[in-house]
Scaffold this motif. Structure first.
Motif, PDB file in Angstrom:
ATOM      1  N   ALA A   1      -5.402   1.643  -6.839  1.00 27.89           N
ATOM      2  CA  ALA A   1      -5.250   0.719  -5.706  1.00 27.89           C
ATOM      3  C   ALA A   1      -5.411  -0.728  -6.159  1.00 27.89           C
ATOM      4  O   ALA A   1      -4.661  -1.614  -5.733  1.00 27.89           O
ATOM      5  N   ILE A   2      -6.396  -0.975  -7.022  1.00 27.47           N
ATOM      6  CA  ILE A   2      -6.608  -2.332  -7.540  1.00 27.47           C
ATOM      7  C   ILE A   2      -5.413  -2.787  -8.355  1.00 27.47           C
ATOM      8  O   ILE A   2      -4.951  -3.933  -8.235  1.00 27.47           O
ATOM      9  N   ASP A   3      -4.889  -1.885  -9.182  1.00 34.85           N
ATOM     10  CA  ASP A   3      -3.806  -2.250 -10.097  1.00 34.85           C
ATOM     11  C   ASP A   3      -2.431  -2.251  -9.449  1.00 34.85           C
ATOM     12  O   ASP A   3      -1.450  -2.628 -10.106  1.00 34.85           O
ATOM     13  N   THR A   4      -2.326  -1.824  -8.198  1.00 34.33           N
ATOM     14  CA  THR A   4      -1.010  -1.786  -7.540  1.00 34.33           C
ATOM     15  C   THR A   4      -1.009  -2.649  -6.275  1.00 34.33           C
ATOM     16  O   THR A   4      -0.508  -3.766  -6.282  1.00 34.33           O
ATOM     17  N   VAL A   5      -1.603  -2.143  -5.200  1.00 37.10           N
ATOM     18  CA  VAL A   5      -1.555  -2.868  -3.922  1.00 37.10           C
ATOM     19  C   VAL A   5      -2.271  -4.206  -4.007  1.00 37.10           C
ATOM     20  O   VAL A   5      -1.724  -5.254  -3.622  1.00 37.10           O
ATOM     21  N   ILE A   6      -3.510  -4.192  -4.497  1.00 39.34           N
ATOM     22  CA  ILE A   6      -4.269  -5.439  -4.576  1.00 39.34           C
ATOM     23  C   ILE A   6      -3.627  -6.392  -5.568  1.00 39.34           C
ATOM     24  O   ILE A   6      -3.523  -7.607  -5.327  1.00 39.34           O
ATOM     25  N   TYR A   7      -3.167  -5.871  -6.692  1.00 39.88           N
ATOM     26  CA  TYR A   7      -2.492  -6.693  -7.702  1.00 39.88           C
ATOM     27  C   TYR A   7      -1.267  -7.370  -7.107  1.00 39.88           C
ATOM     28  O   TYR A   7      -1.079  -8.583  -7.257  1.00 39.88           O
ATOM     29  N   ARG A   8      -0.424  -6.588  -6.442  1.00 40.75           N
ATOM     30  CA  ARG A   8       0.809  -7.158  -5.899  1.00 40.75           C
ATOM     31  C   ARG A   8       0.537  -8.040  -4.686  1.00 40.75           C
ATOM     32  O   ARG A   8       1.278  -8.988  -4.419  1.00 40.75           O
TER      33      ARG A   8
ATOM     34  N   MET B   1       4.580  -1.566  -2.565  1.00 39.89           N
ATOM     35  CA  MET B   1       3.278  -1.042  -2.984  1.00 39.89           C
ATOM     36  C   MET B   1       2.505  -0.481  -1.796  1.00 39.89           C
ATOM     37  O   MET B   1       1.839   0.561  -1.911  1.00 39.89           O
ATOM     38  N   LEU B   2       2.581  -1.147  -0.643  1.00 40.83           N
ATOM     39  CA  LEU B   2       1.899  -0.643   0.547  1.00 40.83           C
ATOM     40  C   LEU B   2       2.455   0.716   0.959  1.00 40.83           C
ATOM     41  O   LEU B   2       1.711   1.608   1.387  1.00 40.83           O
ATOM     42  N   VAL B   3       3.753   0.874   0.840  1.00 42.54           N
ATOM     43  CA  VAL B   3       4.383   2.151   1.204  1.00 42.54           C
ATOM     44  C   VAL B   3       4.022   3.246   0.210  1.00 42.54           C
ATOM     45  O   VAL B   3       3.729   4.390   0.595  1.00 42.54           O
ATOM     46  N   LEU B   4       4.027   2.908  -1.081  1.00 46.77           N
ATOM     47  CA  LEU B   4       3.812   3.923  -2.120  1.00 46.77           C
ATOM     48  C   LEU B   4       2.353   4.303  -2.308  1.00 46.77           C
ATOM     49  O   LEU B   4       2.064   5.380  -2.832  1.00 46.77           O
ATOM     50  N   GLN B   5       1.413   3.430  -1.932  1.00 43.73           N
ATOM     51  CA  GLN B   5       0.000   3.740  -2.147  1.00 43.73           C
ATOM     52  C   GLN B   5      -0.426   5.041  -1.463  1.00 43.73           C
ATOM     53  O   GLN B   5      -1.048   5.892  -2.106  1.00 43.73           O
ATOM     54  N   PRO B   6      -0.110   5.247  -0.162  1.00 47.57           N
ATOM     55  CA  PRO B   6      -0.485   6.536   0.433  1.00 47.57           C
ATOM     56  C   PRO B   6       0.279   7.714  -0.162  1.00 47.57           C
ATOM     57  O   PRO B   6      -0.252   8.832  -0.212  1.00 47.57           O
ATOM     58  N   VAL B   7       1.518   7.486  -0.618  1.00 42.77           N
ATOM     59  CA  VAL B   7       2.279   8.557  -1.279  1.00 42.77           C
ATOM     60  C   VAL B   7       1.582   8.968  -2.572  1.00 42.77           C
ATOM     61  O   VAL B   7       1.385  10.164  -2.849  1.00 42.77           O
ATOM     62  N   TYR B   8       1.196   7.978  -3.358  1.00 43.12           N
ATOM     63  CA  TYR B   8       0.467   8.256  -4.594  1.00 43.12           C
ATOM     64  C   TYR B   8      -0.883   8.906  -4.284  1.00 43.12           C
ATOM     65  O   TYR B   8      -1.299   9.866  -4.953  1.00 43.12           O
ATOM     66  N   GLY B   9      -1.586   8.407  -3.267  1.00 40.06           N
ATOM     67  CA  GLY B   9      -2.867   8.981  -2.888  1.00 40.06           C
ATOM     68  C   GLY B   9      -2.747  10.440  -2.492  1.00 40.06           C
ATOM     69  O   GLY B   9      -3.592  11.266  -2.853  1.00 40.06           O
ATOM     70  N   ALA B  10      -1.688  10.770  -1.759  1.00 30.34           N
ATOM     71  CA  ALA B  10      -1.462  12.164  -1.376  1.00 30.34           C
ATOM     72  C   ALA B  10      -1.163  13.028  -2.593  1.00 30.34           C
ATOM     73  O   ALA B  10      -1.626  14.169  -2.701  1.00 30.34           O
ATOM     74  N   LEU B  11      -0.405  12.491  -3.534  1.00 27.91           N
ATOM     75  CA  LEU B  11      -0.037  13.238  -4.735  1.00 27.91           C
ATOM     76  C   LEU B  11      -1.259  13.598  -5.568  1.00 27.91           C
ATOM     77  O   LEU B  11      -1.450  14.753  -5.961  1.00 27.91           O
ATOM     78  N   VAL B  12      -2.123  12.598  -5.845  1.00 31.16           N
ATOM     79  CA  VAL B  12      -3.287  12.861  -6.695  1.00 31.16           C
ATOM     80  C   VAL B  12      -4.382  13.614  -5.943  1.00 31.16           C
ATOM     81  O   VAL B  12      -5.255  14.232  -6.567  1.00 31.16           O
ATOM     82  N   SER B  13      -4.365  13.577  -4.596  1.00 24.89           N
ATOM     83  CA  SER B  13      -5.371  14.299  -3.818  1.00 24.89           C
ATOM     84  C   SER B  13      -5.044  15.790  -3.725  1.00 24.89           C
ATOM     85  O   SER B  13      -5.944  16.638  -3.785  1.00 24.89           O
TER      86      SER B  13
END
Length: 437
Positions: free
Chosen positions: A380-387, A83-95
């Motif tokens: 972020a809440i539902d992925t990184v923080i959740y996990r 999740m830590l690795v994918l969060q910035p990937v997802y952030g870049a995608l939606v940005s």
């Protein structure tokens, strides 16, 4: 019953987008719940070679650590790191990409990887259990988080309070169908072919996204909101930054963290029982499918007859506080008398109240905030923080279990109390938001 049916029919005639929302969430949870029993069976498996890669087993064995004794802790640790690795990937995608691009890309990725898992399970590759557990964890959190963020683009706050219970019910029907398909087909077609069935459901989800997009565009134009057809902009870590800065999001995060805590302690106790009584992976898969059916039955009844009434007439407060007090009561009983049947009942209450009350209540809040809050902070809440919470409470369970079952449930009672405190804080902050955006 008749009055509820009339309200449901009126909702369908009021908003044609509901049909596509129903189909979307139905197929999404059908596809997930086809896979969930397989994931649970892998996590509870006593066959360490099927769960972990051979090199990983040998690495820990050389250091005197039996990896099979830390299966859940190792899996939750891996899930959090991913999740830590994918969060910035997802952030870049939606940005950097508009909604019409990043939504199909996310689901297309999940479909492609399901085809890969078909090959892994068909060949019986060692270590497939860990890879699949981590993948399903990512799929569940990101796919569902994206779904609710998209729904907040389609519906206003008033519509969300009326419709989210029904949309949730469509997902629950899908959650019914998934375990039924798994229980019926796993012995006939094998685990590998379940991957193809799930991929088929996700293809339908992509069709629904394309159909619902025009309603999202129409709502944004009518209410002069920021268009999701343009890139969102911002930084890849904006979601976590918003959670730190905004009080409402901090309370939302606390509610999610403590909700994960009460669920994880029960989940780990349940996994220990399954490991003892269901050593065969297919028998364990069927067992978990039965548990999911019982939870989904209660969830569906509440979604159809109670959720809409509570949210429309009383707002989010009852939908958040009822689960909190119910979980406190359940853990208090477990701490006094930790019988297996009571453990099962509290598990059903914990998961069903999250699906039919707490989750819809939280998601209605995102219709009243900026898109960056729901697509980035909400994810972020539902992925990184959740996990992260999952990982922390998995190790906490390991520590508490050394002192006995009663210690585990006393710890759960404290966490359940913090969950209720978080509900009160979120209710207070939600009242400060404008009525609708």
């Amino acid at each position: 019953m008749i009055a509820a049916l009339r309200r449901f029919c009126a909702a369908l005639s009021e908003s044609p987008a509901l049909w596509w929302s129903f189909l979307y969430f139905f197929c999404l949870l059908s596809g997930y719940y086809v896979l969930r029993p397989v994931r649970e069976a892998m996590a509870a498996s006593s066959d360490v070679a099927a769960v972990f890669p051979s090199a990983m087993i040998q690495f820990f064995a050389a250091r005197g650590i039996a990896l099979g004794e830390f299966t859940l802790q190792a899996l939750f640790t891996g899930a959090f790191l991913i999740m830590l690795v994918l969060q910035p990937v997802y952030g870049a995608l939606v940005s950097r990409w508009p909604r019409r691009v990043f939504l199909p890309v996310i689901y297309g990725f999940f479909i492609a990887t399901l085809l890969l898992f078909y090959v892994l399970f068909d060949s019986g590759m060692p270590g497939r259990g860990m890879a699949f557990f981590l993948w399903v964890t990512v799929f569940n959190l990101f796919a569902v988080a994206v779904f609710w963020s998209f729904m907040a683009d389609v519906y206003s706050n008033t519509e969300a309070r009326k419709f989210y219970g029904y949309i949730g019910a469509a997902g629950t029907v899908g959650a019914f169908l998934g375990p039924i398909l798994t229980r019926t087909l796993v012995d006939r077609v094998g685990i590998a072919n379940l991957m193809l069935i799930s991929a088929g459901f996700l293809v339908v989800c992509m069709v629904c996204i394309l159909r619902l997009r025009r309603w999202a565009v129409l709502r944004e134009r009518e209410r002069r909101l920021t268009s999701g057809e343009r890139p969102m902009g911002g930084t890849v870590w904006a979601g976590l930054r918003l959670v730190v800065q905004e009080p409402l999001l901090r309370w939302m995060a606390l509610l999610v963290v403590t909700g994960v805590g009460v669920g994880t302690l029960l989940y780990n106790e349940q996994a220990a029982i399954v490991r003892r009584f269901y050593p065969d992976p297919q028998a364990a898969t069927a067992y978990y499918a039965t548990i999911d059916l019982a939870i989904n039955a209660l969830t569906l009844l509440v979604q159809l007859f109670i959720t809409r009434l509570l949210l429309s007439r009383f707002g989010i407060a009852p939908a958040l506080l009822i689960p909190g007090f119910a979980i406190i009561l359940g853990y208090a009983v477990l701490a006094a008398s930790p019988l297996p049947m009571i453990v099962a009942i509290v598990q059903i209450i914990t998961r069903s109240s999250e699906f039919c009350l707490a989750k819809p209540a939280r998601e209605t809040i995102y219709t009243r905030v900026a898109r960056e809050w729901r697509y980035k902070a909400g994810a972020a809440i539902d992925t990184v923080i959740y996990r992260g919470a999952d990982l922390s409470f998995a190790w906490l369970h390991k520590l508490l279990s050394m002192a006995g079952t009663n210690a585990v449930f006393l710890g759960g009672l404290v966490i359940a109390s913090a969950f209720t405190l978080g509900a009160f804080g979120l209710i207070r902050e939600e009242k400060k938001l404008p009525a609708d955006r």
